[in-house]
Design a protein around this motif. Structure first.
Motif, PDB file in Angstrom:
ATOM      1  N   ALA A   1       0.833  -1.206   0.000  1.00 22.60           N
ATOM      2  CA  ALA A   1       0.000   0.000   0.000  1.00 22.60           C
ATOM      3  C   ALA A   1       0.865   1.252   0.000  1.00 22.60           C
ATOM      4  O   ALA A   1       0.627   2.194  -0.774  1.00 22.60           O
ATOM      5  N   LYS A   2       1.893   1.266   0.858  1.00 25.38           N
ATOM      6  CA  LYS A   2       2.758   2.448   0.950  1.00 25.38           C
ATOM      7  C   LYS A   2       3.519   2.690  -0.353  1.00 25.38           C
ATOM      8  O   LYS A   2       3.654   3.829  -0.806  1.00 25.38           O
TER       9      LYS A   2
ATOM     10  N   ASN B   1       2.666   1.722  -3.360  1.00 22.31           N
ATOM     11  CA  ASN B   1       1.722   2.174  -4.384  1.00 22.31           C
ATOM     12  C   ASN B   1       1.427   3.662  -4.230  1.00 22.31           C
ATOM     13  O   ASN B   1       1.298   4.382  -5.216  1.00 22.31           O
ATOM     14  N   THR B   2       1.343   4.131  -2.984  1.00 23.88           N
ATOM     15  CA  THR B   2       1.146   5.561  -2.760  1.00 23.88           C
ATOM     16  C   THR B   2       2.338   6.350  -3.284  1.00 23.88           C
ATOM     17  O   THR B   2       2.178   7.378  -3.951  1.00 23.88           O
TER      18      THR B   2
ATOM     19  N   SER C   1      -3.627   1.614  -3.995  1.00 20.97           N
ATOM     20  CA  SER C   1      -3.257   1.674  -2.582  1.00 20.97           C
ATOM     21  C   SER C   1      -4.493   1.687  -1.698  1.00 20.97           C
ATOM     22  O   SER C   1      -4.555   1.008  -0.669  1.00 20.97           O
ATOM     23  N   ASP C   2      -5.498   2.445  -2.107  1.00 22.37           N
ATOM     24  CA  ASP C   2      -6.736   2.544  -1.327  1.00 22.37           C
ATOM     25  C   ASP C   2      -7.429   1.192  -1.203  1.00 22.37           C
ATOM     26  O   ASP C   2      -7.972   0.843  -0.145  1.00 22.37           O
TER      27      ASP C   2
ATOM     28  N   TYR D   1      -5.556  -0.708   1.462  1.00 22.64           N
ATOM     29  CA  TYR D   1      -5.821  -0.151   2.787  1.00 22.64           C
ATOM     30  C   TYR D   1      -7.228  -0.489   3.282  1.00 22.64           C
ATOM     31  O   TYR D   1      -7.447  -0.681   4.478  1.00 22.64           O
TER      32      TYR D   1
ATOM     33  N   SER E   1      -0.771   6.358   7.268  1.00 25.61           N
ATOM     34  CA  SER E   1      -0.495   6.109   5.851  1.00 25.61           C
ATOM     35  C   SER E   1      -1.786   6.049   5.036  1.00 25.61           C
ATOM     36  O   SER E   1      -1.849   6.558   3.911  1.00 25.61           O
ATOM     37  N   TYR E   2      -2.800   5.422   5.617  1.00 24.98           N
ATOM     38  CA  TYR E   2      -4.104   5.329   4.939  1.00 24.98           C
ATOM     39  C   TYR E   2      -4.679   6.717   4.700  1.00 24.98           C
ATOM     40  O   TYR E   2      -5.132   7.050   3.593  1.00 24.98           O
TER      41      TYR E   2
ATOM     42  N   ASN F   1      -2.908   8.678   2.040  1.00 32.89           N
ATOM     43  CA  ASN F   1      -3.346   8.259   0.707  1.00 32.89           C
ATOM     44  C   ASN F   1      -4.721   8.825   0.378  1.00 32.89           C
ATOM     45  O   ASN F   1      -4.984   9.240  -0.754  1.00 32.89           O
TER      46      ASN F   1
END
Length: 223
Positions: free
Chosen positions: A60-61, A63-64, A72-73, A76, A92-93, A96
């Motif tokens: 996820a990180k 991809n952000t 990423s979303d 998350y 982090s969420y 994003n």
């Protein structure tokens, strides 16, 4: 890093089903700014350890970082279902979400899921960032000042506070906060760039040149 990458690839050749070897290689590639390759290798690790939440978080990180905000979303959205969601994942969420222009959702998520939000300088900074992106600069300043009150060494909060003052035309306070940020973190790329721009548009070209040269030394890839 190049030597690390060489040996980590060699390790994978000798033990291709060892998930941690892919994680190690992905991390080295990330540090070497080979982000697309890092992401590809990380997905191999995910295949071998499909239930490893840490890998999901890294995916996820990354991809952000690569501006794959929608992807990423999606990752998350599964991570935040955990009742014991960690503060790092919350931050982090929401970062994003803000990049997806979902500032209100980020604010409400922190208020609902953050622990001791009003006394956490990082969470206060993230809320400040959300309001800044909404162009509610006075509200953003309130949260950022509270963040600094809690932790006077929060370089990010000082930088963003400088941005708030700059946005409303208060260049003196903007400069002061950028300098406060750099006193804490001399290599803060954002503070250096913004202070350089502030000096440039204020007509102080000699100071701007000095700051930009320092910014380039600290980040040679800053086009």
């Amino acid at each position: 890093l190049q030597k690390a990458i060489y040996f980590q690839k060699l390790a994978i050749q000798k033990a291709p089903f060892e998930s941690v070897f892919y994680l190690n290689l992905s991390e080295s590639l990330r540090k070497n700014d080979q982000l697309d390759q890092s992401l590809s290798i990380l997905y191999f690790s995910k295949i071998l350890s499909s239930k490893d939440i840490l890998i999901d978080y890294k995916l996820a990180k990354l991809n952000t970082t690569l501006k794959n905000f929608v992807q990423s979303d999606l990752i998350y959205n599964n991570l935040v279902k955990d009742k014991n969601i960690s503060k790092d994942i919350i931050i982090s969420y929401c970062d994003n979400l803000i990049k997806l222009n979902k500032e209100d959702k980020a604010i409400s998520f922190i208020e609902k899921n953050g622990k001791n939000t009003s006394n956490d300088d990082v969470l206060q900074s993230v809320i400040g960032l959300a309001y800044f992106r909404k162009k509610q600069f006075e509200v953003a300043q309130k949260f950022l000042l509270n963040s600094i009150r809690i932790n006077n060494y929060n370089s990010f909060a000082f930088t963003l506070l400088g941005d708030c003052f700059s946005a409303v035309g208060d260049l003196e306070n903007a400069k002061k906060n950028y300098e406060n940020s750099l006193n804490i973190e001399p290599n803060n790329k954002m503070a250096l760039n913004n202070l350089g721009a502030l000096s440039f548009f204020s007509g102080d070209f000699i100071e701007a040149e000095k700051i930009y040269k320092l910014a380039i030394i600290n980040n040679e890839n800053n086009y």
